[in-house]
Design a protein around this motif. Structure first.
Motif, PDB file in Angstrom:
ATOM      1  N   LEU A   1      -4.452  25.349  -3.683  1.00 43.40           N
ATOM      2  CA  LEU A   1      -3.642  24.268  -4.248  1.00 43.40           C
ATOM      3  C   LEU A   1      -4.562  23.111  -4.618  1.00 43.40           C
ATOM      4  CD1 LEU A   1      -0.806  23.103  -4.890  1.00 43.40           C
ATOM      5  CD2 LEU A   1      -0.724  22.262  -2.518  1.00 43.40           C
ATOM      6  N   MET A   2      -4.458  22.646  -5.865  1.00 46.25           N
ATOM      7  CA  MET A   2      -5.282  21.521  -6.320  1.00 46.25           C
ATOM      8  C   MET A   2      -4.523  20.220  -6.067  1.00 46.25           C
ATOM      9  SD  MET A   2      -6.948  20.668 -10.061  1.00 46.25           S
ATOM     10  CE  MET A   2      -8.337  21.781  -9.919  1.00 46.25           C
ATOM     11  N   LEU A   3      -5.140  19.328  -5.277  1.00 50.70           N
ATOM     12  CA  LEU A   3      -4.506  18.070  -4.885  1.00 50.70           C
ATOM     13  C   LEU A   3      -5.489  16.914  -5.035  1.00 50.70           C
ATOM     14  CD1 LEU A   3      -2.852  19.135  -1.496  1.00 50.70           C
ATOM     15  CD2 LEU A   3      -1.664  18.807  -3.673  1.00 50.70           C
ATOM     16  N   ALA A   4      -4.912  15.713  -5.185  1.00 49.70           N
ATOM     17  CA  ALA A   4      -5.664  14.457  -5.055  1.00 49.70           C
ATOM     18  C   ALA A   4      -4.836  13.548  -4.171  1.00 49.70           C
ATOM     19  CB  ALA A   4      -5.914  13.810  -6.412  1.00 49.70           C
ATOM     20  N   VAL A   5      -5.404  13.081  -3.066  1.00 49.43           N
ATOM     21  CA  VAL A   5      -4.684  12.257  -2.095  1.00 49.43           C
ATOM     22  C   VAL A   5      -5.482  10.981  -1.875  1.00 49.43           C
ATOM     23  CG1 VAL A   5      -3.682  12.153   0.211  1.00 49.43           C
ATOM     24  CG2 VAL A   5      -3.796  14.346  -0.982  1.00 49.43           C
ATOM     25  N   TRP A   6      -4.852   9.849  -2.029  1.00 50.81           N
ATOM     26  CA  TRP A   6      -5.531   8.575  -1.819  1.00 50.81           C
ATOM     27  C   TRP A   6      -4.511   7.493  -1.445  1.00 50.81           C
ATOM     28  CZ3 TRP A   6      -4.053  10.379  -6.515  1.00 50.81           C
ATOM     29  CH2 TRP A   6      -3.397   9.527  -7.382  1.00 50.81           C
TER      30      TRP A   6
ATOM     31  N   GLU B   1      -7.819   9.632   7.622  1.00 53.09           N
ATOM     32  CA  GLU B   1      -9.005  10.100   6.906  1.00 53.09           C
ATOM     33  C   GLU B   1      -8.852  10.002   5.385  1.00 53.09           C
ATOM     34  OE1 GLU B   1     -11.696  10.845   8.487  1.00 53.09           O
ATOM     35  OE2 GLU B   1     -10.732  10.564  10.436  1.00 53.09           O
ATOM     36  N   ILE B   2      -7.708   9.549   4.920  1.00 54.23           N
ATOM     37  CA  ILE B   2      -7.463   9.494   3.467  1.00 54.23           C
ATOM     38  C   ILE B   2      -8.181   8.273   2.890  1.00 54.23           C
ATOM     39  CG2 ILE B   2      -5.673   9.213   1.707  1.00 54.23           C
ATOM     40  CD1 ILE B   2      -3.802  10.768   3.521  1.00 54.23           C
ATOM     41  N   PRO B   3      -8.922   8.420   1.781  1.00 55.07           N
ATOM     42  CA  PRO B   3      -9.707   7.293   1.232  1.00 55.07           C
ATOM     43  C   PRO B   3      -8.818   6.249   0.556  1.00 55.07           C
ATOM     44  CG  PRO B   3      -9.871   9.193  -0.204  1.00 55.07           C
ATOM     45  CD  PRO B   3      -9.124   9.661   1.012  1.00 55.07           C
ATOM     46  N   LEU B   4      -9.333   5.024   0.487  1.00 49.61           N
ATOM     47  CA  LEU B   4      -8.668   3.908  -0.173  1.00 49.61           C
ATOM     48  C   LEU B   4      -9.267   3.731  -1.560  1.00 49.61           C
ATOM     49  CD1 LEU B   4      -6.783   1.375  -0.090  1.00 49.61           C
ATOM     50  CD2 LEU B   4      -8.742   0.122   0.827  1.00 49.61           C
ATOM     51  N   ARG B   5      -8.414   3.674  -2.569  1.00 51.98           N
ATOM     52  CA  ARG B   5      -8.869   3.486  -3.952  1.00 51.98           C
ATOM     53  C   ARG B   5      -8.369   2.150  -4.466  1.00 51.98           C
ATOM     54  NH1 ARG B   5      -6.364   4.288  -8.954  1.00 51.98           N
ATOM     55  NH2 ARG B   5      -7.869   4.298 -10.643  1.00 51.98           N
ATOM     56  N   VAL B   6      -9.269   1.354  -5.029  1.00 53.24           N
ATOM     57  CA  VAL B   6      -8.912   0.033  -5.559  1.00 53.24           C
ATOM     58  C   VAL B   6      -9.285  -0.002  -7.030  1.00 53.24           C
ATOM     59  CG1 VAL B   6      -9.264  -2.445  -5.377  1.00 53.24           C
ATOM     60  CG2 VAL B   6      -9.334  -1.029  -3.315  1.00 53.24           C
ATOM     61  N   PRO B   7      -8.316  -0.204  -7.955  1.00 47.79           N
ATOM     62  CA  PRO B   7      -8.669  -0.352  -9.364  1.00 47.79           C
ATOM     63  C   PRO B   7      -9.621  -1.545  -9.510  1.00 47.79           C
ATOM     64  CG  PRO B   7      -6.306  -0.073  -9.085  1.00 47.79           C
ATOM     65  CD  PRO B   7      -6.882  -0.284  -7.722  1.00 47.79           C
ATOM     66  N   PRO B   8     -10.550  -1.494 -10.482  1.00 50.61           N
ATOM     67  CA  PRO B   8     -10.605  -0.553 -11.609  1.00 50.61           C
ATOM     68  C   PRO B   8     -11.411   0.713 -11.359  1.00 50.61           C
ATOM     69  CG  PRO B   8     -12.165  -2.321 -11.949  1.00 50.61           C
ATOM     70  CD  PRO B   8     -11.509  -2.606 -10.649  1.00 50.61           C
ATOM     71  N   ASP B   9     -11.474   1.181 -10.123  1.00 49.65           N
ATOM     72  CA  ASP B   9     -12.123   2.472  -9.889  1.00 49.65           C
ATOM     73  C   ASP B   9     -11.463   3.558 -10.727  1.00 49.65           C
ATOM     74  OD1 ASP B   9     -13.651   1.147  -8.120  1.00 49.65           O
ATOM     75  OD2 ASP B   9     -12.744   1.994  -6.309  1.00 49.65           O
TER      76      ASP B   9
ATOM     77  N   HIS C   1       0.838  -1.192   0.000  1.00 45.52           N
ATOM     78  CA  HIS C   1       0.000   0.000   0.000  1.00 45.52           C
ATOM     79  C   HIS C   1       0.879   1.250   0.000  1.00 45.52           C
ATOM     80  CE1 HIS C   1      -3.136  -2.887   1.284  1.00 45.52           C
ATOM     81  NE2 HIS C   1      -3.946  -2.047   0.656  1.00 45.52           N
ATOM     82  N   PHE C   2       0.461   2.214  -0.810  1.00 47.97           N
ATOM     83  CA  PHE C   2       1.184   3.474  -0.944  1.00 47.97           C
ATOM     84  C   PHE C   2       0.215   4.624  -0.704  1.00 47.97           C
ATOM     85  CE2 PHE C   2       3.570   0.475  -3.456  1.00 47.97           C
ATOM     86  CZ  PHE C   2       4.897   0.784  -3.199  1.00 47.97           C
ATOM     87  N   LEU C   3       0.745   5.686  -0.147  1.00 50.34           N
ATOM     88  CA  LEU C   3       0.011   6.947  -0.044  1.00 50.34           C
ATOM     89  C   LEU C   3       0.375   7.788  -1.262  1.00 50.34           C
ATOM     90  CD1 LEU C   3      -1.683   9.115   1.388  1.00 50.34           C
ATOM     91  CD2 LEU C   3       0.398   9.780   2.620  1.00 50.34           C
ATOM     92  N   TYR C   4      -0.605   8.018  -2.143  1.00 40.09           N
ATOM     93  CA  TYR C   4      -0.382   8.768  -3.371  1.00 40.09           C
ATOM     94  C   TYR C   4      -0.816  10.216  -3.166  1.00 40.09           C
ATOM     95  CZ  TYR C   4       0.329   4.392  -5.926  1.00 40.09           C
ATOM     96  OH  TYR C   4       0.801   3.189  -6.367  1.00 40.09           O
ATOM     97  N   VAL C   5       0.027  11.137  -3.617  1.00 40.31           N
ATOM     98  CA  VAL C   5      -0.292  12.563  -3.580  1.00 40.31           C
ATOM     99  C   VAL C   5      -0.044  13.128  -4.974  1.00 40.31           C
ATOM    100  CG1 VAL C   5       0.193  14.781  -2.524  1.00 40.31           C
ATOM    101  CG2 VAL C   5       0.421  12.685  -1.156  1.00 40.31           C
TER     102      VAL C   5
END
Length: 1009
Positions: free
Chosen positions: A390-395, A360-368, A273-277
């Motif tokens: 600042l525009m960000l996406a964190v998952w 509080e960061i959401p979990l994303r599982v492909p193929p989402d 698992h990785f924290l993506y920013v």
């Protein structure tokens, strides 16, 4: 310091022993000899299949000398009446076959003879292992004076069983870490487990191996009958099967048990698992300098890990669109901070920050679908809102996320160079090698040549060039100012065609002096393509007179000289860009000739352990490693794990398989382009590679093995670490795969218009250079040394070691014939009368019923194949140091193998090596001459070179013809067979008459100078 190392021997049982007491039975016992120590088992009365289950421990006085020691086990029959013993058989095991207890299994060894006249049969089952457990004491040796065991027969047995209780306590008290560790199942192919506790196990029949995180009972030890150890190699160089917990579940014996229902397509790697920013862009940032400008960049921080974007000068609305990935296993903080700073010469100024709670960061599982980025207001250090967004996406995701390959990774981050350029050098990428073509240039003739000197006939040739490839035709004297060559010149080129075909007609004026008569430039994109052997129409091209030798400056006006050419791109061939023994693709260049794929190959690169340090950083050894896998046109490269000798990659890749007779190659390299060392162009260092032939893989099975990375250095073979892989071959069309076994290995054109060996070697060299040049232009580049190592470019160079290995391989191939010849000799010499009589009966049956010969032979091979199915290999073949003659090779032979071409060594050393090759070649020359002599003697039977010998042979042929006309063939064959197998009493020690006659025939050796 006293060594605790001991050799443990469990004497389990014997089987099918020879009766020796005259009553159809034997009273057997075993004596063990090792390093000057001798132990004896109890006596099993009147039992041809005795069971002992007794354990003995030998002290190993010098562990460094272990490989040179031998364990001998002798079986005897106890004769009570005479207080003596009779021999039942023996076995000898060398130190190379000793393994740790965790890898030991019970092996049944066939008993061997003590001498020529010994009669033995049966097998003995032993379990031999090495242990350094200090709680185990060595067994009490028996007295040196020979005395047969008339004492209590249970004494030795009781002594052998006194130690397991302490060993059991040792085992039960061990704490075994169960997370992210891979453990072995009992298997005869195992040799060593690098994830076991440092204290080896002790031989206990009832012991339970508590090392599986699922607490599953282990499989019972497998009994393996060992008939040959000729290909055995040291334990540390052997392949080991593992049982990891991957994304799809636990893998045991090639099958997935306890399958994970939530698993994704990445089921051959450990799920990480990785924290993506994703930092997209910013807007309305405040001015920080007096001039009102801002040079913004973003710093993403979590704990001790920090990722930085590039900075923009004087930009208040910057766009980065960069992704950062932080390994969740290494995160020690609960808050993620995304900070915008202003780049300054002295100290970067703080602009604003956005904070996230990790929980509080959401979990994303492909193929989402990808997570949509959002605008976040910036805060100051106190938490108050400030100007700017600042525009960000964190998952949180896994390595199956599509952002994985392009992301900046915390485990691949380098403290010595954090620039975007360095970040590009450590990313994982997929490369596609260019499609290669053969260019065939048929130079037919040239007409109306106008030489500079009109008082002489021009001596002309044609020079053709594509890129760095230059070829020439032979020289022809043009007495009529026209020349005829009709020669084929072959080149390699790649799509897209960047180079042109340049042909120049040149006149050889004098030694080393050529004058250009004319040139023509042909774009390869305009050349005809063909996929078969159809004829390409020739074309006339006008030659242009160059002003200077430079290619790009040509004279505009044309004149009468011209050249007739037939040029085409041959797409019916497969362009060989790797060693033919390790080809990963055999398809032709033309896509219309491609067949549908027969399956899918999936590779999971899990991790590497025990890597050898390749560089020094901050006073300690380290490595920055990455893996490269090559199959067909697709090359893959994992991310570079920086400053880690046990890196975890956990990356999965997929290929389409078009032919099972192909090889997947995986190499491990050290990245030398990071930091200061990258500026001087250091080469990436090779750590080792693994080859896996697709035809050796069972369809649907998952192969999880740890492969030793073996590299041959000038000092000898060296283990550089181990690479843990998971491989699965899935067959999509079983019928098409079986049909391929009846098809030619290479495309049809290789057999219709074959190339010479010299041409193939030259073209292969050019193809590798083209592929290396194209892949070196990618980002990050695959360097030339990596491509050459993966393609085995030096496999054709001379090596004394490789020559020896090939010779012994040849001897191994013919060993079956030698064994049959030896067996036939024993039959003819009546060594075993019962067997000889049975062979006589079988031979007579086959002579009387010759139609049974072929069915019997095929049935025999069928039964052998059926029998060998039990002992089939359960794992892919791997590099064998003993087969490669890499263990005891002489240092000078290795130095010769690693010498450059042409040589860079001193003249005296080259002279010595030349003399050595001459001596080897002299022996080969003698063997070839002897074979030629025998063939010439056969020819001279009817050549009347020796008139008396030919007259005798002709007369014999006439008599034989008359006899065989009136005698049935079965009678002749039976008499000939019985004569060949006659009893030694009717044989003479001198050679037979036909052999004497043949050896007296003349050969052409008399005519040799």
């Amino acid at each position: 310091m006293v060594s605790n190392l001991k050799l443990g021997v469990d004497v389990v049982s014997a089987h099918n022993l020879l009766p020796k007491d005259g009553l159809g039975s034997s009273s057997a016992f075993v004596e063990l000899y090792f390093d000057g120590q001798k132990f004896r088992t109890t006596i099993k009365e009147k039992d041809l299949n005795p069971v002992w289950n007794e354990s003995f421990y030998f002290n190993i006085s010098d562990p460094s000398n272990l490989h040179y020691l031998t364990l001998d086990a002798h079986l005897y029959n106890n004769v009570k009446a005479t207080n003596s013993r009779s021999f039942l058989g023996k076995i000898s095991l060398t130190g190379n076959s000793f393994v740790p207890y965790s890898d030991a299994v019970v092996l049944h060894y066939p008993l061997e003879k003590r001498g020529i006249f010994s009669r033995v049969r049966g097998e003995v089952g032993l379990k031999v292992y090495i242990t350094d457990d200090p709680s185990i004491k060595s067994s009490m040796p028996i007295p040196a004076v020979e005395s047969l065991p008339n004492r209590d027969p249970n004494l030795t047995h009781a002594h052998a069983q006194t130690f397991p209780s302490a060993a059991t306590r040792t085992h039960s008290s061990k704490k075994v870490e169960t997370r992210h560790t891979f453990h072995h199942l009992p298997n005869p192919t195992h040799h060593q487990d690098h994830h076991q506790s440092s204290t080896p196990a002790v031989p206990i029949q009832s012991n339970k191996y508590g090392v599986d995180e699922m607490k599953v009972e282990p499989l019972p030890p497998k009994l393996v009958r060992m008939y040959s150890v000729s290909s055995a190699q040291p334990v540390e160089y052997a392949l080991k099967e593992t049982s990891p917990f991957l994304g799809g579940g636990r893998v045991v014996g090639g099958r997935v048990i306890h399958k994970d229902k939530t698993s994704s397509t990445y089921d051959l790697v450990e799920r990480m698992h990785f924290l993506y920013v994703r930092v997209v862009k910013a807007r309305d940032l405040p001015s920080m300098d007096v001039t009102g400008s801002l040079d913004p960049f973003v710093e993403v921080r979590i704990g001790n890990y920090k990722g930085i974007t590039k900075h923009f000068e004087k930009q208040q609305n910057p766009v980065w669109n960069q992704v950062f990935a932080f390994s969740k296993d290494r995160m020690q903080a609960s808050v993620l901070e995304v900070v915008i700073k202003d780049k300054d010469l002295l100290k970067d100024d703080f602009v604003g920050v956005v904070r996230f709670d990790i929980n509080e960061i959401p979990l994303r599982v492909p193929p989402d679908s990808p997570l949509a980025p959002e605008w976040y207001r910036l805060e100051d250090k106190k938490g108050d809102k400030v100007k700017g967004e600042l525009m960000l996406a964190v998952w949180i995701g896994t390595q199956a996320d599509e952002a994985f390959s392009d992301a900046w990774h915390s485990d691949a981050a380098t403290p010595i160079d954090s620039t975007p350029a360095a970040s590009a050098l450590i990313r994982s990428k997929v490369y596609h090698a260019p499609r290669l073509w053969y260019v065939r240039v048929n130079v037919i003739e040239a007409q109306d040549l106008v030489p500079t000197d009109r008082n002489r006939f021009p001596d002309v040739y044609v020079k053709a060039q594509i890129g760095n490839q230059v070829l020439k035709t032979k020289n022809v004297q043009a007495r009529t100012l026209s020349s005829l060559w009709n020669e084929d010149l072959l080149f390699v080129t790649a799509e897209p065609f960047e180079d042109h075909l340049i042909l120049s007609v040149e006149d050889r004026v004098g030694p080393g002096k050529d004058e250009i008569i004319g040139r023509v430039i042909i774009p390869l994109s305009s050349v005809d393509r063909r996929a078969d052997d159809r004829m390409i129409h020739s074309r006339w091209f006008n030659l242009e007179k160059p002003v200077v030798v430079d290619v790009d400056q040509l004279k505009k006006e044309k004149f009468s000289s011209r050249i007739n050419l037939r040029v085409c791109l041959d797409g019916g061939y497969h362009v060989l860009d790797e060693s033919t023994h390790y080809s990963s693709d055999l398809r032709p260049t033309a896509k219309q000739l491609w067949k549908p794929p027969i399956g899918i190959l999936e590779l999971g690169v899990l991790n590497a352990v025990g890597l050898h340090p390749m560089k020094t950083r901050d006073g300690r050894g380290t490595s920055d490693t990455y893996c490269v896998a090559k199959y067909g046109h697709k090359w893959v490269r994992t991310r570079t794990i920086v400053d880690n000798l046990s890196p975890k990659y956990n990356e999965q890749y997929t290929w389409e398989v078009f032919d099972p007779a192909t090889v997947l190659t995986i190499g491990v390299f050290d990245n030398s382009q990071l930091g200061e060392k990258g500026s001087n162009g250091n080469k990436d260092l090779k750590i080792g590679k693994v080859r896996i032939r697709i035809s050796t893989l069972e369809a649907g099975r998952i192969y999880t093995h740890s492969y030793p990375l073996l590299v041959l250095h000038s000092t000898g073979v060296k283990k550089m670490g181990e690479l843990h892989l998971a491989i699965r071959f899935s067959c999509t069309s079983f019928v098409n795969m079986l049909h391929l076994y009846s098809r030619p290995l290479l495309p049809k054109m290789h057999y219709v218009r074959p190339f010479s060996i010299m041409h193939l070697d030259m073209l292969r060299h050019q193809a590798v250079n083209i592929v290396a040049a194209r892949l070196g232009r990618a980002e990050p580049p695959l360097r030339k040394e990596v491509v050459e190592y993966m393609s085995d470019v030096d496999s054709h160079l001379w090596s004394m070691r490789r020559s020896k290995a090939n010779f012994f391989r040849l001897m191994s191939v013919f060993s079956g014939l030698f064994a049959v010849g030896k067996w036939s000799g024993n039959i003819c010499m009546w060594r075993n009368p019962i067997t000889t009589v049975l062979v006589h009966v079988l031979f007579l049956m086959l002579v009387c019923f010759p139609e049974l010969i072929l069915p019997t032979a095929f049935l025999y091979m069928f039964l052998i194949g059926l029998w060998n199915f039990r002992y089939r290999a359960r794992y892919p073949p791997h590099m064998n140091t003993k087969l490669s003659q890499a263990e005891g090779v002489h240092p000078d032979e290795l130095d010769e193998e690693f010498d450059t071409f042409p040589t860079s060594r001193s003249p005296d050393l080259v002279r010595m090596r030349y003399d050595r090759i001459r001596s080897v070649a002299g022996r080969i020359q003698t063997v070839v001459g002897d074979v030629a002599t025998q063939g010439e003697r056969i020819q001279n039977l009817l050549s009347w070179r020796d008139p008396r010998a030919t007259a005798i042979f002709v007369t014999f042929c006439l008599v034989a013809a008359l006899v065989m006309y009136v005698t049935p063939f079965q009678v002749v064959a039976a008499l000939a067979g019985f004569y060949m197998m006659r009893h030694p009493r009717f044989r003479h020690r001198s050679p037979s008459v036909p052999i004497n006659f043949f050896r007296r025939l003349s050969a052409r050796t008399d005519s040799m100078l």
